[in-house]
Design an enzyme around this catalytic site. Structure first.
Site, PDB file in Angstrom:
ATOM      1  N   ASP A   1       0.847  -1.193   0.000  1.00 24.33           N
ATOM      2  CA  ASP A   1       0.000   0.000   0.000  1.00 24.33           C
ATOM      3  C   ASP A   1       0.886   1.247   0.000  1.00 24.33           C
ATOM      4  O   ASP A   1       1.875   1.324   0.726  1.00 24.33           O
ATOM      5  CB  ASP A   1      -0.921  -0.007   1.231  1.00 24.33           C
ATOM      6  CG  ASP A   1      -2.075   0.968   1.089  1.00 24.33           C
ATOM      7  OD1 ASP A   1      -3.226   0.512   1.014  1.00 24.33           O
ATOM      8  OD2 ASP A   1      -1.821   2.194   1.032  1.00 24.33           O
TER       9      ASP A   1
ATOM     10  N   ASN B   1     -12.850  -3.296   2.718  1.00 16.67           N
ATOM     11  CA  ASN B   1     -13.753  -2.166   2.892  1.00 16.67           C
ATOM     12  C   ASN B   1     -14.760  -2.217   1.742  1.00 16.67           C
ATOM     13  O   ASN B   1     -14.376  -2.466   0.594  1.00 16.67           O
ATOM     14  CB  ASN B   1     -12.981  -0.849   2.851  1.00 16.67           C
ATOM     15  CG  ASN B   1     -12.060  -0.682   4.046  1.00 16.67           C
ATOM     16  OD1 ASN B   1     -12.402  -1.103   5.151  1.00 16.67           O
ATOM     17  ND2 ASN B   1     -10.895  -0.095   3.838  1.00 16.67           N
TER      18      ASN B   1
ATOM     19  N   GLU C   1     -12.183   3.413  -0.978  1.00 11.09           N
ATOM     20  CA  GLU C   1     -11.778   4.542  -1.835  1.00 11.09           C
ATOM     21  C   GLU C   1     -11.538   4.105  -3.267  1.00 11.09           C
ATOM     22  O   GLU C   1     -11.801   4.856  -4.202  1.00 11.09           O
ATOM     23  CB  GLU C   1     -10.503   5.187  -1.289  1.00 11.09           C
ATOM     24  CG  GLU C   1     -10.741   5.992  -0.026  1.00 11.09           C
ATOM     25  CD  GLU C   1      -9.450   6.491   0.603  1.00 11.09           C
ATOM     26  OE1 GLU C   1      -8.379   6.313   0.003  1.00 11.09           O
ATOM     27  OE2 GLU C   1      -9.538   7.043   1.710  1.00 11.09           O
ATOM     28  N   VAL C   2     -11.021   2.900  -3.434  1.00  7.67           N
ATOM     29  CA  VAL C   2     -10.713   2.399  -4.781  1.00  7.67           C
ATOM     30  C   VAL C   2     -11.690   1.271  -5.098  1.00  7.67           C
ATOM     31  O   VAL C   2     -11.726   0.258  -4.387  1.00  7.67           O
ATOM     32  CB  VAL C   2      -9.253   1.898  -4.873  1.00  7.67           C
ATOM     33  CG1 VAL C   2      -8.973   1.350  -6.267  1.00  7.67           C
ATOM     34  CG2 VAL C   2      -8.268   3.010  -4.521  1.00  7.67           C
TER      35      VAL C   2
ATOM     36  N   HIS D   1     -10.192  -5.314  -3.195  1.00 14.71           N
ATOM     37  CA  HIS D   1      -8.849  -5.523  -2.639  1.00 14.71           C
ATOM     38  C   HIS D   1      -8.957  -5.956  -1.193  1.00 14.71           C
ATOM     39  O   HIS D   1      -9.790  -5.468  -0.432  1.00 14.71           O
ATOM     40  CB  HIS D   1      -7.979  -4.271  -2.773  1.00 14.71           C
ATOM     41  CG  HIS D   1      -8.632  -3.008  -2.282  1.00 14.71           C
ATOM     42  ND1 HIS D   1      -9.551  -2.308  -3.028  1.00 14.71           N
ATOM     43  CD2 HIS D   1      -8.499  -2.336  -1.105  1.00 14.71           C
ATOM     44  CE1 HIS D   1      -9.952  -1.245  -2.339  1.00 14.71           C
ATOM     45  NE2 HIS D   1      -9.335  -1.253  -1.171  1.00 14.71           N
TER      46      HIS D   1
ATOM     47  N   HIS E   1      -6.999  -6.011   2.254  1.00 15.51           N
ATOM     48  CA  HIS E   1      -5.873  -5.416   2.975  1.00 15.51           C
ATOM     49  C   HIS E   1      -5.274  -6.475   3.904  1.00 15.51           C
ATOM     50  O   HIS E   1      -6.002  -7.086   4.697  1.00 15.51           O
ATOM     51  CB  HIS E   1      -6.337  -4.265   3.878  1.00 15.51           C
ATOM     52  CG  HIS E   1      -6.872  -3.060   3.168  1.00 15.51           C
ATOM     53  ND1 HIS E   1      -6.146  -1.918   2.961  1.00 15.51           N
ATOM     54  CD2 HIS E   1      -8.099  -2.817   2.627  1.00 15.51           C
ATOM     55  CE1 HIS E   1      -6.890  -1.007   2.344  1.00 15.51           C
ATOM     56  NE2 HIS E   1      -8.082  -1.526   2.126  1.00 15.51           N
TER      57      HIS E   1
HETATM   58  P1  5GP Z   1      -9.767   1.323   0.388  1.00 14.26           P
HETATM   59  O1  5GP Z   1      -9.946   2.552   1.233  1.00 14.26           O
HETATM   60  O2  5GP Z   1     -10.407   1.480  -0.957  1.00 14.26           O
HETATM   61  O3  5GP Z   1     -10.164   0.058   1.086  1.00 14.26           O
HETATM   62  O4  5GP Z   1      -8.205   1.168   0.174  1.00 14.26           O
HETATM   63  C1  5GP Z   1      -7.531   1.659  -0.929  1.00 14.26           C
HETATM   64  C2  5GP Z   1      -6.068   1.599  -0.596  1.00 14.26           C
HETATM   65  O5  5GP Z   1      -5.327   1.766  -1.795  1.00 14.26           O
HETATM   66  C3  5GP Z   1      -5.600   2.699   0.364  1.00 14.26           C
HETATM   67  O6  5GP Z   1      -5.047   2.106   1.519  1.00 14.26           O
HETATM   68  C4  5GP Z   1      -4.587   3.488  -0.444  1.00 14.26           C
HETATM   69  O7  5GP Z   1      -3.499   3.911   0.321  1.00 14.26           O
HETATM   70  C5  5GP Z   1      -4.167   2.506  -1.520  1.00 14.26           C
HETATM   71  N1  5GP Z   1      -3.792   3.103  -2.792  1.00 14.26           N
HETATM   72  C6  5GP Z   1      -4.492   4.039  -3.482  1.00 14.26           C
HETATM   73  N2  5GP Z   1      -3.851   4.353  -4.627  1.00 14.26           N
HETATM   74  C7  5GP Z   1      -2.727   3.593  -4.642  1.00 14.26           C
HETATM   75  C8  5GP Z   1      -1.660   3.468  -5.586  1.00 14.26           C
HETATM   76  O8  5GP Z   1      -1.604   4.123  -6.623  1.00 14.26           O
HETATM   77  N3  5GP Z   1      -0.671   2.588  -5.279  1.00 14.26           N
HETATM   78  C9  5GP Z   1      -0.700   1.832  -4.140  1.00 14.26           C
HETATM   79  N4  5GP Z   1       0.321   0.999  -3.941  1.00 14.26           N
HETATM   80  N5  5GP Z   1      -1.695   1.923  -3.242  1.00 14.26           N
HETATM   81  C10 5GP Z   1      -2.692   2.795  -3.482  1.00 14.26           C
END
Ligand code: 5GP
Length: 114
Positions: A29, A87, A95-96, A100, A102
Site C-alpha cells: 500500500d 472495505n 476509496e478504490v 482488494h 488489505h
Molecule cells: P480502500 O480505502 O479502498 O479500502 O483502500 C484503498 C487503498 O489503496 C488505500 O489504503 C490506499 O493507500 C491505496 N492506494 C491508493 N492508490 C494507490 C496506488 O496508486 N498505489 C498503491 N500501492 N496503493 C494505493
C-alpha cells in the site's frame, strides 16, 4: 469502470509488487497503516464485495486468502497475528472501486476499527 489498480495490473504505473499469478496481484500500500500493509487484488475487475458472485469467484477468493497467508508468513507476522480487511462502499471506507484485501500487521491492532 477501471481504477488506478488496473493501471498497476497493466504495469502502466509502478507499484511495489510482492506476489503475482495469472489471476491475482499483491503490492505494498502506498500509504501504509501498519508496518506491513499489502493489498491483494484479483486481476479481473470486481468493484466491491457486493459484486462478488460466490459460484463464479470462490476460487479467486481462495487464492487471495492463500496469498495473504503466504505473505504473512514471508513478512514474519503469521505467528503474532494480523488483520485482513475488505472495505465495501462509502460507509465501509472504500476509496478504490477494484476489490482488494488489505493485509495489515506488524503492530497491535485495535477494536473497534474506527
Ligand atoms: P480502500 O480505502 O479502498 O479500502 O483502500 C484503498 C487503498 O489503496 C488505500 O489504503 C490506499 O493507500 C491505496 N492506494 C491508493 N492508490 C494507490 C496506488 O496508486 N498505489 C498503491 N500501492 N496503493 C494505493
Amino acid at each position: 469502470m477501471s481504477t488506478i489498480f488496473s493501471k498497476i495490473i497493466n504495469k502502466e504505473i509502478p507499484a511495489d509488487i510482492v506476489f503475482e499469478t495469472d489471476t491475482i496481484l499483491a503490492f505494498k500500500d502506498v500509504n501504509p497503516q501498519a508496518p506491513v500493509h499489502i493489498l491483494i487484488i484479483p486481476k479481473v475487475e470486481i468493484p466491491k464485495v457486493t459484486d462478488i458472485i460466490v459460484k463464479e469467484h470462490d476460487g479467486l477468493l481462495g487464492e487471495m486468502i492463500d496469498a495473504a497467508n503466504k505473505l504473512a508468513k514471508e513478512m514474519g507476522i503469521a505467528e503474532d497475528g494480523f488483520r485482513l480487511v475488505f472495505n465495501c462502499g462509502d460507509k465501509g471506507g472504500q476509496e478504490v472501486y477494484h476489490l482488494h484485501l488489505h493485509l495489515l500487521g506488524g503492530r497491535q491492532m485495535k477494536w473497534p476499527p474506527g
